[in-house]
Enzyme design. Sequence first.
Site, short mmCIF file in Angstrom:
data_model
loop_
_atom_site.label_atom_id
_atom_site.label_comp_id
_atom_site.label_asym_id
_atom_site.label_seq_id
_atom_site.Cartn_x
_atom_site.Cartn_y
_atom_site.Cartn_z
N ASP A 18 -13.13 -4.58 14.14
CA ASP A 18 -11.88 -4.08 14.73
C ASP A 18 -11.96 -4.00 16.25
OD1 ASP A 18 -11.40 -1.77 11.94
OD2 ASP A 18 -10.85 -3.90 12.17
N LYS A 28 0.84 -1.20 0.00
CA LYS A 28 0.00 0.00 0.00
C LYS A 28 0.87 1.25 0.00
CE LYS A 28 -3.35 -2.58 2.67
NZ LYS A 28 -3.81 -2.92 4.03
#
Length: 185
Positions: free
Chosen positions: A170, A73
Amino acid sequence: MPYQVKNTNIADVLLLEPKVFGDERGFFYESFNQRDFEAATGLSVHFVQDNHSRSHQSVLRGLHFQTQHPQGKLVRVIAGEVFDVAVDIRPESPTCGQWTGHLLSASNKHQLWVPPGLAHGFVVLSENAEFLYKTTDYYHPEYEQSIVWNDPDLNIQWPINSEPSLAAKDQPGAAMTMAQWLAKQ
Ligand SMILES: Cc1cn([C@H]2C[C@H](O)[C@@H](COP(=O)(O)OP(=O)(O)O[C@H]3O[C@H](C)C(=O)[C@H](O)[C@H]3O)O2)c(=O)[nH]c1=O
């Protein structure tokens, strides 16, 4: 368009500072240049996907990675400011269990290269933040994993003084710990 490339405490995570051309109208910069990126980093990468997310203050997205089709990324912020974190989760790496965090903002225009195989996430420090990034492989949700943001072994020093806003995946209990991840390897 030369990048300034800086090493981080994780060998293959790089901080890139693009050359920005300002004038009385505003600014211009090449946010990505394949030739210059490869020359500056010594890497040969092929990006296949561009992503763009917007988040409000205190949102924390991460720490994510794909177990198959791992994504390199190249991340940047075009509005607001985030604290961006890459975590070395590679069991064979000498820096396994280490993290590196950097302020990325619309004003500093810094970019972070996160190689495939690391976990990545960020927390928004400004009222809102627009986060753009290029990835070297496609999204494969079936292979996506999440490591919990406040893992005690990682002890990431997030520059926040309140609980972040997290997606369900998360949340502690849903996301795994580093110990759980390493136990699976
Ligand atoms: C990542 C992604 C998501 N989506 C869809 C799936 C969901 O319906 C929606 C939100 O996805 P998610 O909640 O996974 O988005 P983030 O929490 O920002 O995930 C990202 O967070 C951290 C910062 C990362 O480094 C990863 O790139 C990525 O995991 O977008 C897609 O259609 N394509 C994609 O590539």
